[in-house]
Scaffold this active site. Structure first.
Site, PDB file in Angstrom:
ATOM      1  N   GLU C  69       0.805  -1.222   0.000  1.00 26.91           N
ATOM      2  CA  GLU C  69       0.000   0.000   0.000  1.00 26.91           C
ATOM      3  C   GLU C  69       0.837   1.271   0.000  1.00 26.91           C
ATOM      4  O   GLU C  69       0.528   2.214  -0.749  1.00 26.91           O
ATOM      5  CB  GLU C  69      -0.981   0.000   1.180  1.00 26.91           C
ATOM      6  CG  GLU C  69      -2.143  -0.972   1.046  1.00 26.91           C
ATOM      7  CD  GLU C  69      -1.819  -2.387   1.485  1.00 26.91           C
ATOM      8  OE1 GLU C  69      -0.657  -2.633   1.874  1.00 26.91           O
ATOM      9  OE2 GLU C  69      -2.715  -3.249   1.441  1.00 26.91           O
ATOM     10  N   PHE C  92      -9.266  -2.248   2.327  1.00 25.88           N
ATOM     11  CA  PHE C  92      -9.996  -1.897   3.548  1.00 25.88           C
ATOM     12  C   PHE C  92      -9.467  -0.558   4.055  1.00 25.88           C
ATOM     13  O   PHE C  92      -8.249  -0.349   4.089  1.00 25.88           O
ATOM     14  CB  PHE C  92      -9.797  -2.968   4.632  1.00 25.88           C
ATOM     15  CG  PHE C  92     -10.584  -4.230   4.374  1.00 25.88           C
ATOM     16  CD1 PHE C  92     -11.816  -4.429   4.985  1.00 25.88           C
ATOM     17  CD2 PHE C  92     -10.116  -5.185   3.503  1.00 25.88           C
ATOM     18  CE1 PHE C  92     -12.558  -5.579   4.724  1.00 25.88           C
ATOM     19  CE2 PHE C  92     -10.847  -6.334   3.236  1.00 25.88           C
ATOM     20  CZ  PHE C  92     -12.074  -6.539   3.849  1.00 25.88           C
ATOM     21  N   HIS C 138     -10.433  -4.639  10.331  1.00 22.47           N
ATOM     22  CA  HIS C 138     -11.102  -4.652   9.024  1.00 22.47           C
ATOM     23  C   HIS C 138     -12.476  -3.995   9.083  1.00 22.47           C
ATOM     24  O   HIS C 138     -13.359  -4.357   8.302  1.00 22.47           O
ATOM     25  CB  HIS C 138     -11.251  -6.089   8.496  1.00 22.47           C
ATOM     26  CG  HIS C 138     -10.037  -6.628   7.815  1.00 22.47           C
ATOM     27  ND1 HIS C 138      -8.871  -6.891   8.473  1.00 22.47           N
ATOM     28  CD2 HIS C 138      -9.790  -6.957   6.511  1.00 22.47           C
ATOM     29  CE1 HIS C 138      -7.972  -7.365   7.623  1.00 22.47           C
ATOM     30  NE2 HIS C 138      -8.510  -7.407   6.426  1.00 22.47           N
TER      31      HIS C 138
HETATM   32  C1  LIG Z   1      -1.902  -4.554   4.693  1.00 18.43           C
HETATM   33  C2  LIG Z   1      -2.935  -5.443   4.118  1.00 18.43           C
HETATM   34  N1  LIG Z   1      -3.249  -5.344   2.819  1.00 18.43           N
HETATM   35  C3  LIG Z   1      -4.190  -6.125   2.276  1.00 18.43           C
HETATM   36  C4  LIG Z   1      -4.864  -7.038   3.044  1.00 18.43           C
HETATM   37  C5  LIG Z   1      -5.973  -7.896   2.449  1.00 18.43           C
HETATM   38  N2  LIG Z   1      -5.502  -9.280   2.357  1.00 18.43           N
HETATM   39  C6  LIG Z   1      -5.812 -10.192   3.290  1.00 18.43           C
HETATM   40  S1  LIG Z   1      -5.080 -11.679   3.017  1.00 18.43           S
HETATM   41  C7  LIG Z   1      -4.340 -11.087   1.619  1.00 18.43           C
HETATM   42  C8  LIG Z   1      -3.452 -11.987   0.813  1.00 18.43           C
HETATM   43  C9  LIG Z   1      -2.314 -12.456   1.636  1.00 18.43           C
HETATM   44  O1  LIG Z   1      -1.516 -13.288   0.877  1.00 18.43           O
HETATM   45  P1  LIG Z   1      -0.382 -14.112   1.604  1.00 18.43           P
HETATM   46  O2  LIG Z   1       0.416 -13.203   2.465  1.00 18.43           O
HETATM   47  O3  LIG Z   1       0.344 -14.858   0.569  1.00 18.43           O
HETATM   48  O4  LIG Z   1      -1.148 -15.101   2.590  1.00 18.43           O
HETATM   49  P2  LIG Z   1      -2.120 -16.292   2.204  1.00 18.43           P
HETATM   50  O5  LIG Z   1      -3.506 -15.737   2.238  1.00 18.43           O
HETATM   51  O6  LIG Z   1      -1.730 -16.802   0.869  1.00 18.43           O
HETATM   52  O7  LIG Z   1      -1.916 -17.286   3.289  1.00 18.43           O
HETATM   53  C10 LIG Z   1      -4.673  -9.763   1.389  1.00 18.43           C
HETATM   54  C11 LIG Z   1      -4.227  -8.965   0.244  1.00 18.43           C
HETATM   55  C12 LIG Z   1      -4.544  -7.089   4.403  1.00 18.43           C
HETATM   56  N3  LIG Z   1      -5.191  -7.895   5.235  1.00 18.43           N
HETATM   57  N4  LIG Z   1      -3.576  -6.308   4.913  1.00 18.43           N
END
Ligand SMILES: Cc1ncc(C[n+]2csc(CCOP(=O)(O)OP(=O)(O)O)c2C)c(N)n1
Ligand SMILES: Cc1ncc(C[n+]2csc(CCOP(=O)(O)OP(=O)(O)O)c2C)c(N)n1
Ligand SMILES: [Mg+2]
Ligand SMILES: [Mg+2]
Lengths: 329, 333, 333, 329
Positions: C69, C92, C138
């Site tokens: 971000e 969010f 969230h």
């Molecule tokens: C700072 C932030 N940006 C975006 C999100 C939304 N979000 C939640 S899970 C996710 C993907 C995470 O991917 P990864 O770190 O590979 O974990 P996985 O879900 O594959 O276990 C995103 C973009 C968030 N929770 N926090």
């Protein structure tokens, strides 16, 4: 698996069976969570760990009870691997007073000082500072504890992760950064989000790295053991990249996935790369376990899960006056 | 005034020295207290507030960090959860934007999200205040952001005496506390007792009594308010100056008591003029002392513009004694 | 009401669809407009608001980013300065903490710091709103932070019609604009004309007329206010509902006109209750309509606590029609 | 200098002399700024570029007039190297209406669309996104422009830098990240703030890197030329590490420096590693210039600087009503 079977001692055998049981517990827990969601009994969403069990269990098996972990939005597996109880886990998922956080946290915020769990975290990468800070405390206070920071491949997008790795290396902090590379950030393949060779990212900040098959619990465990020992010996942080896969959706509601990954890819992993089946089959092949024994474990675990879910369903919600308790200590 | 009257000869210390003394005393008292930040060890911070601490406490307790505000704030959160009591030094308050996620999504919420199980006893010290010709990215007073977030406490000392007592309370508090120091006040002198004393978080202080109008002012605006009160006295207007000292918790009682007595109120703060701290305090007064008010509550803050470099422009953005006097006279007239 | 009365049969669209339509129309009109964010292309965002855009405009104009971000917000700032009109999608609103430095120290100030030479025409779209059982990280409504910062504009639509017209104005604006969408309203339906129309930033809208009390409400609180107004009408109280639509610029005139007519005001917003948006609006009213007010301005916002997960607790934190009715009756009684 | 002398053509000769002149202009500008501060004629502080001139000049000599740069708190050198006028620079330093930013920006915020200067920046690392975004525009709009992001070794502590490098590599953006490694972050040596091998940091995010002697203007220039050409050819971002040194304090007020660096270290650099003297001596040795010619350049430059400073001193302040102009476009 081309890897040679690990040397079998009594202690190793105990450990393998413990790991097998714990992985199965996570699997059954998550299946139940999915079911609760499908039957509209669980508020909100949950991000299931099914398929990735070997990572949390392999790593946590290398930790002492008072070692620290930080977890993610996909945290149930880490919490259970670190010793959380099924009943209070389910109670938290249902927002009940008996949950680990009195219902205030929910699926993405389970935390528990008694098992060294600094908390699941719904900010991607957000716990990297916390884990590093816990390692900082351990070093300063001379407690000998180690901190493990679990995070996904998506968290490699967050600059914070590199800031704290750099400080961990400078200050030789006892922290292990465990990256669960399940190929996706939500609905985006990480070939779209990661440039360069990610195995060089740790070293670029003074944190040596190792890559391991995240579906092989014993391989994960032995790599983690080495890194944890290194941390405990005062040699500083390390980075462990575990190649893995989530078998289900990004969260329980993510059921139509074809637009971002193929059914073939999914079935390939589920059929040939299931960490629980792989360990079970290996143990049988090595005559370290027999099918009936493994079935018995499953029966016990499943019964525990069923009991825990019942407990949670019957548990009361917190009372509304509690809403502004715990804002300040 | 909460300065003990019995004390006959009290040392004069600058506000910067009072803060250093508070930190040093707390570090002696409690080995878990340590400080992290940029250029804080040998350099003693760019404002020289921490000079000498690394010599006494060593580099394990006064740590120079990389220029990684999000990272070392996060490390402090984790350290606070696990047995230390870190103080984080953010050189300019303008940089707190870099730490908002760690402060707000982590530090402020961990106690609540964990159902009260984990605690985050940390202090973030940072600066505020304009007129140093440092321009738009080194002059802001952004404390309103933290005030808006449940789970944080926010402290703004206005005198050396208060600074020492409040810093000690902040360090001993079990919660994350943001402590804003006006960099233009570091050289301000005042009496500071040598002994250990604390000032509770959540207790306002009446800095000057008066019957005609209440001026609620924070940080360096307290000095402006006191100056204005002096001038107003000459013109026959008794201004009472109330310093909340902590914006959260906010001592509404003391503020409201004063306004109920005077029936007029001005609120001053050096943050941007709109959607800031003044709005909250003015709202508290207008809601709870409505029927006691003779005139609308008047807000006097920094102009709602980025802070300009050019001296005549920058000076025009901050409230002066004269502005306050004019407003007070108009309200009491 | 600003919805054109002449339109006889107007399509009903959801708020989410209205936003998509505004973006698609602007992208067709102006090839410089593009969108950056996480999971926005094939996935069309986690809320499915952008579904179909990548198919029409291609991956060069609808870009999936890494989870960075601060980084992609910074890239948008630079792109906006140099000829593009980027829209940044922050999944969010809770994550804006990560972008505060880029938004506040860069985007908001570049025009001013450069003496008017560079411009930053970008939009940050993000979400707000609780009751989705998403817990403390969230569910927040953090728009007050941006409102406090000169150089930014802040938009909170409350209907599909407004969402389309305001989004178009935001994209065409020469300044950085933060656009907050309540995620619980994405499925809310309302009339949205097919043609190109804009709603100026800085024009409030009277969503319902009434003579006895003014309810100034933002985003989803407008719906709560309208529900309460309906109930109050049955009890003989005429509530006028004013939606500022943009919090900066703030249309003080419309708000004050209404309050001068009704002489009573409630202010509603879903941000944390203290030091938030409500305080500013209440202060504007209490300062400028002081002598017209029969009762203190009442603020009704989210509780000042981190947002809990457990459904009964979460529900207790947000204002309801009943809370508003009770307050209005007490004030008019 | 062990490096072989660059090949001499007429164009090269012109370039070397232009670079020499520009470096000297920066040097004289900064000396004057220091003098204004010392005589209390300049409001606030300024971070002088003396000693580092070869970096800005070597790099900007590789840029077209409409290419972009972003600069730092230590920005005068970058602005002048990209083509800023002395008079409006001084006027800005003094907060005058005739300055580049009408006096609103001051030393740390000089910006100028006419020379592609996106702005100096007082947030360490804060401009990395802006430069990357400008490169993004250039690519999308097909303008062929390149963006250069100047930043200090201290900015390597900011996670933002790695986030944007990763995206620049993924999207093949025409941006060059130029790190001015002057060994210090304010009053802290970077051995205390940097772990690992910093030359691997770019590559870890898909950005290839090169290291160059930052006191050798021609070496900087030729490295930059290669990277700029690469960017312009659509081959993506690169990282250029320039080893350099600031001869003066962190800012004009930093006069007692012994507690963080030795006088010996300073005098070693000033005596043997002065980029202007090194270029001058090399040009003379190569018979590409003679001492009198270089002295004449100095005289011209010094006269220009003196005139510009007079202009700025006599220029009026902005009027107070302008304070709330330019908040919104
Ligand atoms: C700072 C932030 N940006 C975006 C999100 C939304 N979000 C939640 S899970 C996710 C993907 C995470 O991917 P990864 O770190 O590979 O974990 P996985 O879900 O594959 O276990 C995103 C973009 C968030 N929770 N926090
Ligand atoms: C985000 C941020 N943190 C801290 C500072 C204060 N600060 C200004 S310059 C500086 C040191 C920068 O070091 P470096 O990047 O190496 O640049 P140099 O001054 O050596 O040219 C610091 C810490 C700042 N301006 N911005
Ligand atoms: Mg992943
Ligand atoms: Mg440096």
């Amino acid at each position: 698996m081309t890897q040679a079977a690990p040397t079998r001692t009594d202690a190793a055998l105990d450990r393998w069976l413990r790991m097998y049981r714990r992985m199965l517990m996570i699997r059954r827990f998550e299946e139940e969570a999915n079911d609760l969601y499908t039957r509209a009994l669980m508020p909100g969403l949950a991000h299931l760990y099914i398929g990735e069990e070997a990572v949390a269990v392999g790593v946590c098996e290398a930790l002492a009870p008072d070692d620290y972990i930080t977890s993610t939005h996909r945290g149930h597996g880490h919490c259970l691997a670190k010793g959380a109880e099924l009943d209070r886990m389910f109670a938290e998922l249902l927002g009940k007073r008996a949950g680990y956080c009195k219902g205030k946290g929910g699926s993405m915020h389970i935390a528990d000082p008694d098992t060294g769990n600094l908390g699941a975290n719904a900010i991607v990468g957000g716990s990297a500072g916390i884990a590093t800070g816990a390692a900082f405390s351990a070093l300063r206070l001379g407690t000998g504890q180690v901190a493990v920071c679990f995070f996904g491949d998506g968290a490699l997008g967050q600059g914070l992760v590199y800031e704290v790795m750099n400080m961990a290396a400078l200050w030789k902090l006892p922290v292990v950064y465990v990256c669960e590379n399940n190929l996706y950030n939500e609905y985006t393949h990480n070939s779209e989000t990661l440039a360069g060779d990610i195995m060089t990212r740790g070293p670029a900040f003074g944190v040596p790295g190792e890559r391991v098959d995240g579906q092989d619990a014993r391989a994960v465990h032995s790599a983690a053991r080495g890194q944890v020992a290194r941390a405990r010996a005062g040699e500083g942080p390390s980075f462990l990249l575990c190649d893995t896969y989530r078998f289900m959706g990004h969260h329980v509601g993510d059921v139509s996935r074809e637009y971002y990954r193929s059914k073939d890819e999914e079935s390939e992993w589920k059929t040939h790369r299931d960490p629980i089946r792989l360990l079970g089959e290996a143990l049988i092949a090595e005559q370290a376990a027999d099918p009936a024994g493994l079935d018995a474990i499953d029966a016990e675990v499943s019964a525990d899960v069923a009991r825990a879910v019942e407990f949670a369903k019957n548990a009361p919600y917190p009372s509304v006056d509690e809403v502004d308790d715990d804002v300040y200590a | 005034m909460s300065m003990p009257e019995t004390e006959t000869v009290v040392r004069q210390l600058t506000l910067g020295d009072a803060i250093r003394e508070a930190l040093a005393e707390e570090m002696r008292r409690d080995s878990r207290v340590l400080i992290l930040g940029e250029d804080i060890a040998e350099a003693g911070t760019v404002f020289k507030v921490l000079t000498g601490l690394v010599e006494e406490f060593g580099p394990d307790r006064v740590l120079d960090t990389p220029i990684s505000e999000p990272g070392f704030t996060g490390i402090a959160v984790g350290a606070a959860m696990t047995g230390l009591r870190p103080v984080v030094d953010i050189m300019f308050g303008d940089f707190i934007g870099l730490t908002m996620d760690q402060m707000v999504n982590q530090a402020a919420k961990i106690h609540y999200m964990s159902g009260g199980k984990w605690k985050v006893p940390m202090v973030m010290r940072t600066t505020m205040g304009a007129t140093r010709r440092s321009a738009a990215q080194h002059s802001q007073s952004l404390h309103a952001w933290f005030c808006h977030v449940p789970g944080l406490k926010v402290v703004l000392p206005s005198t050396p005496y208060d600074a020492k007592g409040l810093m000690k309370s902040a360090i001993r508090d079990e919660n994350p506390v943001a402590f804003f120091e006006d960099k233009m006040m570091y050289k301000l002198k005042g009496p500071v007792p040598e002994e250990d004393y604390t000032i509770p978080l959540g207790a306002a202080d009446v800095k000057r009594e008066g019957d005609d109008i209440t001026i609620v002012a924070t940080s360096s605006m307290v000095q402006v308010a006191l100056g204005a009160a002096g001038r107003l006295a000459e013109r026959g207007i008794g201004a009472e100056v109330v310093d909340p000292r902590t914006l959260w918790p906010l001592d509404e009682t003391t503020i409201l008591e004063s306004v109920r007595k005077t029936s007029r109120a001005i609120v001053m703060d050096e943050g941007y003029g709109r959607y800031g701290v003044m709005a909250e305090i003015a709202s508290v007064i207008a809601e709870q002392a409505f029927f006691d008010l003779e005139a609308p509550v008047k807000r006097i803050g920094a102009m709602h513009v980025p802070i300009p470099f050019s001296p005549p422009l920058e000076d025009a953005t901050v409230p002066t004694e004269e502005t306050v006097c004019e407003a007070a006279e108009a309200m009491c007239g």
